[in-house]
Design an enzyme around this catalytic site. Structure first.
Site, PDB file in Angstrom:
ATOM      1  N   PRO B 151       0.799  -1.236   0.000  1.00 35.13           N
ATOM      2  CA  PRO B 151       0.000   0.000   0.000  1.00 35.13           C
ATOM      3  C   PRO B 151       0.823   1.273   0.000  1.00 35.13           C
ATOM      4  O   PRO B 151       0.874   1.997   0.991  1.00 35.13           O
ATOM      5  CB  PRO B 151      -0.828  -0.127   1.283  1.00 35.13           C
ATOM      6  N   CYS B 152       1.442   1.577  -1.137  1.00 37.33           N
ATOM      7  CA  CYS B 152       2.219   2.813  -1.224  1.00 37.33           C
ATOM      8  C   CYS B 152       1.302   4.031  -1.152  1.00 37.33           C
ATOM      9  O   CYS B 152       1.771   5.136  -0.904  1.00 37.33           O
ATOM     10  CB  CYS B 152       3.065   2.831  -2.490  1.00 37.33           C
ATOM     11  N   HIS B 153      -0.009   3.814  -1.355  1.00 34.48           N
ATOM     12  CA  HIS B 153      -0.931   4.955  -1.226  1.00 34.48           C
ATOM     13  C   HIS B 153      -1.069   5.394   0.231  1.00 34.48           C
ATOM     14  O   HIS B 153      -1.592   6.465   0.499  1.00 34.48           O
ATOM     15  CB  HIS B 153      -2.302   4.603  -1.811  1.00 34.48           C
TER      16      HIS B 153
END
Lengths: 196, 260
Positions: B151-153
Site C-alpha cells: 500500500p504505497c498509497h
C-alpha cells in the site's frame, strides 16, 4: 534411428491449451516448451544427475531462450532448429554454473549418488524407474565428460550427429568418436558390472 | 531380462518434465476487481510481481520489464481477492526479484502500514535506517511494481496532502477515503503545526492516523510538532505506529551505491 515418444504422465495438461490470450511470441514459446520440455529436462537431469538441479537448469534454459528469442522475429524463429538451439542454451547455462560452483566448494560430491527420482512420484513408479534406468544412468556418470555429454545429446535429447557437434562446438568426426567410445565403454560396464 | 539395444535404453532415460516446471518459467496473469476498478495482476511461482490497471499496455509493460512469457490463469491466486477486499496483504507473497535492495526495503516497510492509517515519507526513510533518503523513498514508491497490494498509497506528505501516486493523486485520495482515513483532519492538524498526537492519560505519543491516536478523547489529546518535543514532555512512543526516529546507526555493509 529416431527413438521417441517421451513418457506422458497421467493428467498432464499441455500448456498450449491454456495460453489462449498470449501474444505471438508467447504462443510460439509455449509451443516450443510443450514440444521440447521433456528433452530439455531429461538432458538436464542426465547432465547434473540431481532432480532439483535439473529443474533449475531446465527452467533457466527456457527463460533464457525466451529472452533471446524476443529479438528474433517470426522468420528467424521458423528457420532455426529449436531442439539443438535449446540444448546449446542448456549447455551454456550448465557450463556457467559449473564454473561458478568451481569457485566455491561444492555442497556434495557429484559422483555415484544419483538422485534420479522425482521426490513427488509415487513409490511404485520410482521402483520401476530405477530398475529400467537407474543403473544405466549411474554408469553414464563413469564416462568422461565429453563422452557423457555427446551421448546424452545424441540419445537422450535425440539430436542428430551434426547437431551434437554444433552444441558441443566440436567437429562431427570428433563427436562421432566420443559417442562410439562412450557406447563401447557403457557396453563393457554393463557386461562386466552389476547389470547382469 | 531381455536386453534392449543400448541406444534404446539410453533413449528410455528420457523422462517427462515435471508438471510444475512451467510455473518457474512463465508468469500468469488475471484481472480482478478492486476499489479503483479492474486491475491486471501478474504473478510467478515466487509471488505477485506486477499490478497495474487493466489494459493492453499492462501486459506490454510487464513483458518489457520482466521478460517472461505471460499466460492467462484460469482464476486468481489464493488470497488475492480477499486481500483486495480487506485491504490487507499479509497472506500474499511477492516476487520482488530484480528490484534494488533499497526499493525492497522501502516496500517491505510500506507493507506494515495498516489499512486506515498513513505514514509520512520520512517515516519510511527512518524505518529502513536511511533517514536522509526521503526523496529516494518517494522515487522507490513511484515505481512500486505492486501498488494497492503493497500500500504505497498509505505513504503521504507530512502536511497531510496525499502526494503523488502511480494512478494519480486523485485515485490515491479516493483509495484512502475508502479505507476510512481522514486526510482532511490530518491536513488541518498539519496547518496548526501538529504532526504527532499524544494522550495525557496513557503518556503515549502517536502518528495522528494511528488507531490508538484516533481513540483519544478530545480533552486528553495533546498535539506536538516534533517527536522530540513530545519526548521532552515525557511521552513515550506508541509501539504500534512507532513514531520515534530510529537511532541512525549506519547498518554494516550498507554503502551509498546500494541505491543504484
Amino acid at each position: 534411428m529416431r527413438v521417441q515418444p517421451f513418457r506422458r504422465a497421467r493428467g498432464y495438461q499441455s500448456v498450449s491449451t491454456i495460453a489462449e490470450t498470449a501474444d505471438d511470441a508467447d504462443r510460439w514459446f509455449i509451443e516450443l516448451y510443450d514440444q521440447h520440455r521433456s528433452a530439455v529436462f531429461s538432458a538436464a537431469l542426465r547432465l547434473c544427475a540431481r532432480w532439483a538441479d535439473a529443474e533449475d537448469l531446465a527452467a533457466e534454459t527456457f527463460v533464457r531462450a525466451y529472452r533471446a528469442a524476443g529479438s528474433y522475429g517470426p522468420e528467424r524463429r521458423s528457420q532455426m532448429r529449436p531442439r539443438a538451439w535449446l540444448m546449446t542454451i542448456l549447455w551454456n547455462v550448465w557450463r556457467n554454473r559449473a564454473r561458478t560452483a568451481a569457485r566455491k566448494p561444492p555442497p556434495a560430491p557429484l559422483t555415484d549418488d544419483v538422485d534420479l527420482a522425482d521426490p513427488r512420484q509415487d513409490v511404485a513408479e520410482i521402483a520401476e524407474h530405477h530398475e529400467t534406468s537407474g543403473a544405466l544412468a549411474t554408469l553414464l556418470n563413469q564416462l568422461s565428460t565429453m563422452q557423457r555429454e555427446a551421448i546424452v545429446l545424441r540419445y537422450v535429447a535425440d539430436l542428430s550427429l551434426s547437431e551434437v557437434a554444433a552444441v558441443l562446438g566440436i567437429p562431427e568426426g570428433t563427436a562421432k568418436s566420443h559417442i562410439f567410445r562412450g557406447l563401447a565403454k557403457l557396453r563393457a560396464l554393463t557386461r562386466g558390472g552389476s547389470y547382469a | 531380462m531381455r536386453e534392449e539395444p543400448l541406444e534404446q535404453q539410453l533413449a528410455d532415460l528420457a523422462v517427462d518434465a515435471p508438471a510444475d516446471l512451467i510455473d518457474r518459467i512463465v508468469a500468469r496473469w488475471v484481472t480482478v476487481e478492486s476499489p479503483i476498478g479492474e486491475l491486471f495482476v501478474a504473478y510467478t511461482d515466487h509471488g505477485i510481481a506486477y499490478v497495474r490497471r487493466h489494459g493492453a499496455e499492462a501486459a506490454e509493460e510487464f513483458r518489457r520489464r520482466f521478460q517472461r512469457p505471460l499466460v492467462r490463469a484460469p482464476r486468481p491466486p489464493a488470497g488475492l481477492v480477499s486481500a483486495l477486499r480487506r485491504g490487507r496483504s499479509s497472506t500474499l507473497t511477492f516476487d520482488l526479484r530484480g528490484l534494488s535492495d533499497f526499493q525492497v526495503a522501502v516496500l517491505r516497510a510500506t507493507r506494515t502500514i495498516p489499512r486506515g492509517e498513513v505514514r509520512p515519507y520520512a517515516w519510511i526513510a527512518q524505518k529502513i535506517n536511511r533517514p536522509r533518503a526521503v526523496r529516494a523513498v518517494g522515487t522507490a514508491l513511484a515505481t512500486n511494481p505492486v501498488p494497492v497490494l503493497i500500500p504505497c498509497h498509505r505513504v503521504v506528505r507530512s502536511d497531510g496532502s496525499p502526494g503523488e501516486y502511480i494512478f494519480g493523486a486523485e485515485v490515491k485520495h479516493r483509495l484512502l477515503h475508502d479505507e476510512g482515513t481522514n486526510l482532511e483532519e490530518l491536513h488541518t492538524l498539519a496547518r496548526r503545526g501538529i504532526f504527532y498526537v499524544a494522550s495525557d492519560t496513557t503518556g503515549i505519543v502517536c502518528h495522528p492516523t494511528c488507531r490508538h491516536a484516533r481513540r483519544i478523547t478530545p480533552p486528553h489529546r495533546k498535539g506536538f510538532r516534533t517527536f522530540a518535543e513530545a519526548a521532552a514532555a515525557g511521552y513515550r512512543p506508541c509501539q504500534h505506529c512507532q513514531p520515534a526516529p530510529t537511532v541512525a546507526t549506519p547498518a554494516p555493509g550498507l554503502s551509498r551505491d546500494e541505491e543504484r
